[in-house]
Design a protein around this motif. Structure first.
Motif, PDB file in Angstrom:
ATOM      1  N   ILE A   1      -1.914  -2.215   6.591  1.00 41.11           N
ATOM      2  CA  ILE A   1      -2.898  -1.613   5.898  1.00 41.11           C
ATOM      3  C   ILE A   1      -3.806  -0.821   6.442  1.00 41.11           C
ATOM      4  CG2 ILE A   1      -4.922  -1.512   4.224  1.00 41.11           C
ATOM      5  CD1 ILE A   1      -4.041  -4.773   2.536  1.00 41.11           C
ATOM      6  N   ALA A   2      -4.042  -0.872   7.580  1.00 36.85           N
ATOM      7  CA  ALA A   2      -4.517  -0.459   8.801  1.00 36.85           C
ATOM      8  C   ALA A   2      -3.766  -0.009   9.489  1.00 36.85           C
ATOM      9  CB  ALA A   2      -5.235  -1.205   9.732  1.00 36.85           C
TER      10      ALA A   2
ATOM     11  N   PHE B   1       0.861   5.996  -0.239  1.00 38.67           N
ATOM     12  CA  PHE B   1      -0.798   7.282  -0.766  1.00 38.67           C
ATOM     13  C   PHE B   1       1.294   7.970  -0.407  1.00 38.67           C
ATOM     14  CE2 PHE B   1      -2.631   4.648   2.646  1.00 38.67           C
ATOM     15  CZ  PHE B   1      -3.502   4.301   2.122  1.00 38.67           C
TER      16      PHE B   1
ATOM     17  N   GLU C   1      -2.571   7.515  -4.674  1.00 35.92           N
ATOM     18  CA  GLU C   1      -3.158   5.924  -3.748  1.00 35.92           C
ATOM     19  C   GLU C   1      -2.757   4.861  -4.397  1.00 35.92           C
ATOM     20  OE1 GLU C   1      -6.546   3.654  -1.376  1.00 35.92           O
ATOM     21  OE2 GLU C   1      -6.419   5.873  -1.903  1.00 35.92           O
TER      22      GLU C   1
ATOM     23  N   ARG D   1      -2.190   0.275  -3.849  1.00 37.48           N
ATOM     24  CA  ARG D   1      -2.486  -1.026  -4.007  1.00 37.48           C
ATOM     25  C   ARG D   1      -2.509  -1.950  -4.143  1.00 37.48           C
ATOM     26  NH1 ARG D   1      -6.459  -0.051   1.455  1.00 37.48           N
ATOM     27  NH2 ARG D   1      -6.851   2.349   1.415  1.00 37.48           N
TER      28      ARG D   1
ATOM     29  N   GLU E   1      -3.257   3.515   7.205  1.00 36.32           N
ATOM     30  CA  GLU E   1      -4.358   4.234   6.498  1.00 36.32           C
ATOM     31  C   GLU E   1      -4.411   5.482   8.181  1.00 36.32           C
ATOM     32  OE1 GLU E   1      -7.456   1.309   4.314  1.00 36.32           O
ATOM     33  OE2 GLU E   1      -7.414   1.208   6.086  1.00 36.32           O
TER      34      GLU E   1
ATOM     35  N   ARG F   1      -2.213   7.758   7.158  1.00 38.37           N
ATOM     36  CA  ARG F   1      -2.909   8.879   5.948  1.00 38.37           C
ATOM     37  C   ARG F   1      -3.590   9.546   6.598  1.00 38.37           C
ATOM     38  NH1 ARG F   1      -6.897   6.051   3.293  1.00 38.37           N
ATOM     39  NH2 ARG F   1      -8.212   5.901   5.013  1.00 38.37           N
ATOM     40  N   ASP F   2      -4.348   9.312   7.435  1.00 37.63           N
ATOM     41  CA  ASP F   2      -5.753  10.084   8.394  1.00 37.63           C
ATOM     42  C   ASP F   2      -4.880  11.010   9.359  1.00 37.63           C
ATOM     43  OD1 ASP F   2      -7.619   8.292   7.006  1.00 37.63           O
ATOM     44  OD2 ASP F   2      -7.945   7.997   8.324  1.00 37.63           O
TER      45      ASP F   2
ATOM     46  N   ILE G   1       1.137  -1.232   0.011  1.00 38.06           N
ATOM     47  CA  ILE G   1       0.642  -0.383   0.348  1.00 38.06           C
ATOM     48  C   ILE G   1       0.942   0.816  -0.301  1.00 38.06           C
ATOM     49  CG2 ILE G   1       0.033   0.198   2.301  1.00 38.06           C
ATOM     50  CD1 ILE G   1      -2.725   1.016   2.294  1.00 38.06           C
TER      51      ILE G   1
END
Length: 355
Positions: A322-323, A245, A342, A344, A326, A329-330, A243
């Motif tokens: 992945i979590a 970003f 992005e 994946r 993310e 990212r947040d 993954i």
């Protein structure tokens, strides 16, 4: 991105037999002509607008090609092809479609596909590189569809306001019927497909910029629908990039589509796992690292304490990585960054699941 340079004629000869025309008829009985190309196993790529809301009347190649040895290889003549599945479309913002034909046990040349992704592209990639474009523009006064090959130079790589994938602007004149045709890089691989002419409203196609849509989302669509793969193993690009970003601030976004201020990237091949988190702002960087670390702990390599590479403790499963990505990212979004790209790869999750 390294490419092996071949002559334009060699590139054309290898690809000509894999490019076909599509004759269509709209629902109000208006005829149309577009292009498509074969990437293997009967799978063809074209532009969505060529086949959407139409009846497909004919799909056919028009060039003979010799397979194998130049002197003794089998000659594959032009032939009509039977549609057996599709067309299937990508996201609404992408002008791509794929379909499958019945090869009936007969050989048909195919075009290999560039493995580049949207995540890979940087602001200087491919600029002033030549491409060979093959398709079926309408040629007045001809009795049959005519395959046309032309050489273009990539003048810019751009993102459009209405789409998530990059376009290559090339020097060749835009012409109706080239849509869905292939653009080949210097290694003879499909780098992109012809999609549209970028011009002012109601202007003639020939007065706009020829726009090529990066092949990457078409590869993803073919992998999703038909299990297509580049390397003969897992669907898609078989990439270990789990993954990723890339981010911009408002200031950077107003200056360049490809200048990035931050990134989060996770590599996972089930043996080695590494995480790269970069950011121009030290404060924002700390927020992103802390967010990732809160989901699955990170450690620094003692031999390279100043690098932006981290190693998750305990080789966590793909879903947990992945979590964590993310969460990072947040955290960056909360402090003013926006996601531009992005990427994946789902095969790790499909293969290893929760382990």
């Amino acid at each position: 991105m390294q490419e092996t340079k071949n002559s334009h004629h060699e590139i054309y000869l290898r690809a000509a037999g894999a490019v076909a025309f599509i004759a269509v008829e709209t629902f109000d009985k208006m005829p149309g002509l577009g292009s498509c190309f074969h990437i293997g196993e009967g799978i063809f790529i074209t532009a969505r607008h060529v086949v959407e809301r139409t009846n497909i009347i004919a799909i056919a190649t028009t060039k003979s090609v010799r397979l194998g040895d130049e002197a003794r290889g089998k000659v594959v003549p032009p032939r009509r092809l039977k549609l057996i599945d599709g067309p299937h479309y990508g996201p609404d913002d992408l002008d791509i479609a794929i379909f499958k034909v019945d090869l009936a046990g007969n050989a048909l040349p195919s075009i290999s596909v560039s493995a580049h992704t949207e995540f890979d592209l940087d602001e200087h990639d491919f600029i002033l590189r030549d491409v060979v474009i093959i398709g079926y523009p309408r040629v007045p006064m001809t009795t049959v569809p005519v395959q046309v090959a032309t050489i273009g130079q990539i003048n810019a790589v751009v993102r459009l306001w209405h789409s998530s994938a990059s376009r290559f602007l090339v020097s060749t004149m835009a012409r109706g019927g080239f849509s869905g045709g292939v653009a080949l890089n210097q290694n003879g691989q499909a780098l992109a497909l012809v999609t549209e002419s970028l011009g002012e409203a109601h202007s003639l196609a020939e007065t706009g910029y020829t726009s090529l849509l990066s092949i990457s989302p078409a590869v993803d669509l073919a992998a999703e629908r038909y299990g297509y793969n580049l390397y003969g193993f897992l669907p898609g690009r078989d990439t270990e990039d789990l993954i990723g970003f890339r981010f911009q601030t408002e200031n950077s976004a107003s200056l360049s589509s490809y200048a990035y201020d931050a990134s989060v990237y996770v590599y996972d091949d089930n043996r080695d796992v590494l995480v790269q988190i970069t950011c121009e702002s030290e404060e924002a960087l700390k927020c992103a690292i802390a967010a990732f670390d809160s989901v699955t702990p990170l450690r620094k390599e003692d031999s390279a304490p100043d690098r932006d590479i981290f190693f998750p403790a305990g080789n966590p499963p793909p879903k947990l990585l992945i979590a964590a990505a993310e969460a990072a990212r947040d955290a960056l979004i909360r402090v003013g960054y926006r996601v531009v790209v992005e990427d994946r790869s789902n095969w790790q999750v499909d293969t290893w699941g929760e382990q």
